[in-house]
Write an enzyme that holds these catalytic residues in place. Structure first.
Site, PDB file in Angstrom:
ATOM      1  CB  SER A   1      -0.908  -0.002   1.233  1.00  0.00           C
ATOM      2  OG  SER A   1      -1.803  -1.086   1.184  1.00  0.00           O
TER       3      SER A   1
ATOM      4  CE  LYS B   1      -5.463  -1.566   0.685  1.00  0.00           C
ATOM      5  NZ  LYS B   1      -4.259  -2.336   0.974  1.00  0.00           N
TER       6      LYS B   1
ATOM      7  CE  LYS C   1       0.936   2.238   4.447  1.00  0.00           C
ATOM      8  NZ  LYS C   1       1.447   1.045   3.726  1.00  0.00           N
TER       9      LYS C   1
END
Length: 301
Positions: A100, A175, A244
């Protein structure tokens, strides 16, 4: 002798391990690299393959390289170090970046890989550890259509829904935005359960009603009973990683000058939960922040 390409697989963590295992079961020869040499060795002892000495050696022995690592910064180090992947790339190799990642960094790395005579595409996944084990991940793909067709047989081993999102970097953007929607759905669902419990409703019955009504989402279906109401908090995806990803999503909002007040609040609540709970928490433990704010505990177990 198999005529399948040799795959260099970088990162056999909680997601990478079952994904690489599926590639082995499909008959691919694997070169394995991990930050923990012991974990890489454990994988090859269980499934076969060869532990690569470093990124350069892995690249020299591979036709397709898969990276699935915690952050773009780590991916950049793996690729660009003196003994990294780029140093050993063979012409025509395709690097499939399944972490990711941060789209801007992904595009920078793609340019470096192209300059080395190879190609980099981004192909992050959604579905968590359970779907990684069964090969039912959703895979987003950023890159040229012809590159997707070259790596599709490999991706098909790990996922059952592959969608091209555009050029390189677009899949990493998608994503992060997917996880933003997922994170928002989780938080609002937990708040609804707490409100309901304080009113006198049973949280488990609430989840059942939500799952047959318009309030249904991934969290009501696959997380609330399984990992929150059970008190297990062990879905297999770290709270720090969700923060994150939400930070990446907010970065995209800033870069595109897009007002995102609800998204900003969502990210701040997840970050506050991570600060409150400390390192090493599963992302489903974010429910404890709402519990603390309300003084109401959802899990009776």
């Amino acid at each position: 002798m198999s005529n399948k390409p040799t795959i260099g697989f970088v990162g056999v963590g909680s997601m990478g391990w079952p994904m690489a295992a599926l590639l082995h079961k499909a008959g691919y020869s694997l070169q394995i690299l991990d930050a923990s040499p012991e974990r890489a060795q454990a994988f090859t002892q269980e499934f076969g393959g060869q532990v690569a000495a470093n990124g350069r050696a892995l690249a020299a022995a591979s036709d397709i390289i898969v990276t699935i690592l915690p952050t773009s910064a780590i991916v950049e180090t793996v690729l660009t170090a003196a003994d990294g992947v780029i140093a050993g790339l063979k012409p025509g190799t395709i690097v499939v970046e399944m972490s990711s990642g941060v789209p801007t960094i992904t595009r920078k790395l793609a340019a470096l890989v192209t300059a080395a005579g190879a190609e980099l595409v981004d192909a992050p996944v959604s579905g968590g550890v359970p779907r990684a084990r069964t090969g039912e991940l959703a895979i987003m793909f950023g890159g040229a259509p012809e590159l997707l067709e070259k790596v599709r047989p490999v991706l098909n081993c790990m996922g059952n829904a592959i969608q091209r999102t555009g050029d390189v970097g677009s899949a990493h953007a998608m994503k992060a935005l997917n996880n933003l929607v997922s994170a928002g759905g989780f938080l609002i669902g937990i708040e609804a359960l707490i409100i309901g419990k304080r009113f006198g409703l049973d949280p488990e019955a609430m989840v059942d009603v939500l799952n047959s009504s318009t309030g249904m989402n991934n969290s009501t279906q696959k997380k609330f009973k399984q990992f929150v109401l059970s008190g297990k908090y062990n879905a297999g995806f770290g709270l720090d990683l969700m923060v994150k990803d939400l930070s990446i999503a907010l970065g995209i909002a800033r870069d595109t000058n897009t007002p995102a007040p609800f998204s900003s609040l969502c990210r701040e609540m997840w970050a506050a939960s991570a600060q409150m709970l400390g390192a090493g928490q599963d992302h489903t433990a974010v429910a404890k922040l709402s519990e603390k704010l309300s003084g109401t505990i959802l899990s009776e177990k």
